[in-house]
Scaffold this motif. Structure first.
Motif, PDB file in Angstrom:
ATOM      1  N   SER A  41    -100.518  39.920 -32.342  1.00 18.49           N
ATOM      2  CA  SER A  41     -99.214  39.475 -31.840  1.00 18.49           C
ATOM      3  C   SER A  41     -98.074  39.979 -32.711  1.00 18.49           C
ATOM      4  N   ASN A  42     -98.372  40.304 -33.973  1.00 17.18           N
ATOM      5  CA  ASN A  42     -97.344  40.784 -34.891  1.00 17.18           C
ATOM      6  C   ASN A  42     -97.219  42.305 -34.912  1.00 17.18           C
ATOM      7  N   LEU A  43     -98.053  43.012 -34.150  1.00 16.68           N
ATOM      8  CA  LEU A  43     -97.862  44.448 -34.017  1.00 16.68           C
ATOM      9  C   LEU A  43     -96.518  44.676 -33.318  1.00 16.68           C
ATOM     10  N   PRO A  44     -95.732  45.651 -33.748  1.00 17.74           N
ATOM     11  CA  PRO A  44     -94.386  45.836 -33.164  1.00 17.74           C
ATOM     12  C   PRO A  44     -94.389  45.955 -31.641  1.00 17.74           C
ATOM     13  N   THR A  45     -95.338  46.701 -31.082  1.00 19.74           N
ATOM     14  CA  THR A  45     -95.355  46.871 -29.621  1.00 19.74           C
ATOM     15  C   THR A  45     -95.653  45.556 -28.914  1.00 19.74           C
ATOM     16  N   MET A  46     -96.578  44.768 -29.476  1.00 15.63           N
ATOM     17  CA  MET A  46     -96.945  43.498 -28.848  1.00 15.63           C
ATOM     18  C   MET A  46     -95.857  42.446 -29.078  1.00 15.63           C
ATOM     19  N   LYS A  47     -95.238  42.487 -30.240  1.00 16.49           N
ATOM     20  CA  LYS A  47     -94.173  41.528 -30.539  1.00 16.49           C
ATOM     21  C   LYS A  47     -93.050  41.649 -29.512  1.00 16.49           C
ATOM     22  N   LYS A  48     -92.708  42.887 -29.186  1.00 15.27           N
ATOM     23  CA  LYS A  48     -91.660  43.129 -28.187  1.00 15.27           C
ATOM     24  C   LYS A  48     -92.087  42.601 -26.819  1.00 15.27           C
ATOM     25  N   PHE A  49     -93.335  42.870 -26.454  1.00 16.42           N
ATOM     26  CA  PHE A  49     -93.855  42.460 -25.154  1.00 16.42           C
ATOM     27  C   PHE A  49     -93.927  40.944 -25.018  1.00 16.42           C
ATOM     28  N   LEU A  50     -94.206  40.263 -26.127  1.00 11.28           N
ATOM     29  CA  LEU A  50     -94.400  38.817 -26.109  1.00 11.28           C
ATOM     30  C   LEU A  50     -93.103  38.020 -26.235  1.00 11.28           C
ATOM     31  N   GLN A  51     -91.978  38.694 -26.294  1.00 14.71           N
ATOM     32  CA  GLN A  51     -90.708  37.982 -26.358  1.00 14.71           C
ATOM     33  C   GLN A  51     -90.533  37.111 -25.113  1.00 14.71           C
ATOM     34  N   PRO A  52     -89.845  35.994 -25.242  1.00 14.64           N
ATOM     35  CA  PRO A  52     -89.626  35.110 -24.093  1.00 14.64           C
ATOM     36  C   PRO A  52     -89.020  35.860 -22.908  1.00 14.64           C
ATOM     37  N   GLY A  53     -89.574  35.592 -21.737  1.00 17.87           N
ATOM     38  CA  GLY A  53     -89.062  36.211 -20.528  1.00 17.87           C
ATOM     39  C   GLY A  53     -89.798  37.443 -20.081  1.00 17.87           C
ATOM     40  N   SER A  54     -90.662  38.010 -20.991  1.00 22.83           N
ATOM     41  CA  SER A  54     -91.376  39.222 -20.576  1.00 22.83           C
ATOM     42  C   SER A  54     -92.678  38.951 -19.854  1.00 22.83           C
ATOM     43  N   GLN A  55     -93.176  37.732 -19.920  1.00 20.38           N
ATOM     44  CA  GLN A  55     -94.482  37.436 -19.317  1.00 20.38           C
ATOM     45  C   GLN A  55     -94.359  37.001 -17.865  1.00 20.38           C
ATOM     46  N   MET A  56     -95.288  37.493 -17.065  1.00 17.78           N
ATOM     47  CA  MET A  56     -95.359  37.055 -15.670  1.00 17.78           C
ATOM     48  C   MET A  56     -95.943  35.646 -15.610  1.00 17.78           C
ATOM     49  N   LYS A  57     -95.499  34.883 -14.659  1.00 20.82           N
ATOM     50  CA  LYS A  57     -96.023  33.537 -14.450  1.00 20.82           C
ATOM     51  C   LYS A  57     -96.819  33.494 -13.154  1.00 20.82           C
ATOM     52  N   PRO A  58     -97.794  32.586 -13.065  1.00 21.94           N
ATOM     53  CA  PRO A  58     -98.487  32.407 -11.783  1.00 21.94           C
ATOM     54  C   PRO A  58     -97.489  32.007 -10.703  1.00 21.94           C
ATOM     55  N   LEU A  59     -97.728  32.470  -9.494  1.00 20.81           N
ATOM     56  CA  LEU A  59     -96.801  32.214  -8.393  1.00 20.81           C
ATOM     57  C   LEU A  59     -97.152  30.939  -7.649  1.00 20.81           C
ATOM     58  N   GLU A  60     -96.143  30.316  -7.083  1.00 25.13           N
ATOM     59  CA  GLU A  60     -96.356  29.118  -6.270  1.00 25.13           C
ATOM     60  C   GLU A  60     -96.062  29.385  -4.801  1.00 25.13           C
ATOM     61  N   ASP A  61     -95.309  30.455  -4.526  1.00 22.21           N
ATOM     62  CA  ASP A  61     -94.935  30.773  -3.154  1.00 22.21           C
ATOM     63  C   ASP A  61     -96.180  30.967  -2.280  1.00 22.21           C
ATOM     64  N   ALA A  62     -96.213  30.304  -1.127  1.00 26.72           N
ATOM     65  CA  ALA A  62     -97.412  30.301  -0.282  1.00 26.72           C
ATOM     66  C   ALA A  62     -97.806  31.704   0.175  1.00 26.72           C
ATOM     67  N   LYS A  63     -96.816  32.528   0.526  1.00 20.20           N
ATOM     68  CA  LYS A  63     -97.105  33.891   0.972  1.00 20.20           C
ATOM     69  C   LYS A  63     -97.780  34.693  -0.133  1.00 20.20           C
ATOM     70  N   CYS A  64     -97.253  34.550  -1.350  1.00 18.21           N
ATOM     71  CA  CYS A  64     -97.815  35.288  -2.479  1.00 18.21           C
ATOM     72  C   CYS A  64     -99.203  34.771  -2.851  1.00 18.21           C
ATOM     73  N   VAL A  65     -99.397  33.464  -2.737  1.00  9.33           N
ATOM     74  CA  VAL A  65    -100.711  32.887  -3.027  1.00  9.33           C
ATOM     75  C   VAL A  65    -101.741  33.442  -2.053  1.00  9.33           C
TER      76      VAL A  65
END
Length: 203
Positions: A171-195
Motif C-alpha cells: 500500500s505504501n508503494l508510490p503507484t499503489m498509494k496514488k491508486f488507494l487515495q480516497p475516491g479512486s476505488q469503485m464501489k459495489p452498485l445498487e442500481d437494479a439494472k447494473c445488478v
C-alpha cells in the motif's frame, strides 16, 4: 507515446476491478468506459477475457516473474485468489436472504484456506513478496482481495501478521498509494439494472 488504456466496463466492481489494480501497480492510468463486457483497448489491441488482459499487462510491466517457473507459481497463486475474489465481488449483488450464508462461507474460506496458505508462503521464504522477492501480479491480486475482505470484516487479518505487513508494504508503494487515495476505488452498485448486468456477467 501511446495514450491511456481504455477500460470497457460498467461503473462499479466486477471482473475489470483486478485489471484496474494491476494497471495501478504498473503505474498506468486507464480511462473507464461503460459497456457490458470486460475489454481493454491498449497498444493498438482490443483485449478481452480477464486473464488474458491481466497476463498481458503483467508481462509488459515486469510483474510476471523472471522465468517460466516463477510465472507458473504466480499463475497458481493468482488463479486461487481470483476464485475467492469473485465470491467477494459478487456478494453485494446477492439477495438479502443469500447474503448471510455467503458471507459466512467467504470468511471461512479466507480464514481457513486462502490466508493461511499465503501466510505460510511468506513465512517459508522470508521475503517481501510472494514470488522471486519482487512485485508480481500475485501480490497485487492478494492486496486487492485483502482490501475487499476488510470491507466485510475489518479484523480478518488479526491472525495473519505477515499478510498484514505485506498489505502495509504494498500500500505504501508510490503507484499503489496514488491508486488507494480516497475516491479512486469503485464501489459495489445498487442500481437494479447494473445488478442484473453483473449477475449476467458472473453467471
Amino acid at each position: 507515446m501511446a495514450g491511456k488504456p481504455i477500460l470497457h466496463y460498467f461503473d462499479g466492481r466486477g471482473r475489470m476491478e483486478c485489471v484496474r489494480w494491476l494497471l495501478a501497480a504498473a503505474g498506468v492510468e486507464g480511462v473507464l468506459m461503460f459497456q457490458q463486457v470486460p475489454m481493454v483497448e491498449m497498444d493498438g489491441m482490443k483485449l478481452v477475457q480477464t486473464k488474458a488482459i491481466l497476463n498481458y499487462i503483467a508481462a509488459k510491466h515486469n510483474l510476471y516473474g523472471k522465468d517460466i517457473k516463477e510465472r507458473a507459481i504466480i499463475d497458481m497463486y493468482s488463479e486461487g485468489l481470483l476464485d475467492l475474489n469473485e465470491l467477494v465481488l459478487y456478494y453485494p449483488y446477492l439477495s438479502p436472504e443469500e447474503k448471510d450464508k455467503s458471507l459466512a462461507q467467504i470468511k471461512e474460506k479466507a480464514r481457513n484456506r486462502y490466508f493461511p496458505a499465503f501466510e505460510k508462503v511468506l513465512k517459508g521464504h522470508g521475503q517481501d513478496y510472494l514470488v522471486g522477492n519482487r512485485l508480481s501480479k500475485a501480490d497485487v491480486h492478494l492486496l486487492e482481495l485483502v482490501y475487499h475482505m476488510e470491507e466485510l470484516d475489518s479484523g480478518i487479518l488479526a491472525n495473519f501478521p505477515l499478510l498484514k505487513a505485506l498489505k502495509t508494504r504494498l500500500s505504501n508503494l508510490p503507484t499503489m498509494k496514488k491508486f488507494l487515495q480516497p475516491g479512486s476505488q469503485m464501489k459495489p452498485l445498487e442500481d437494479a439494472k447494473c445488478v442484473t448486468m453483473v449477475k449476467a456477467i458472473f453467471s
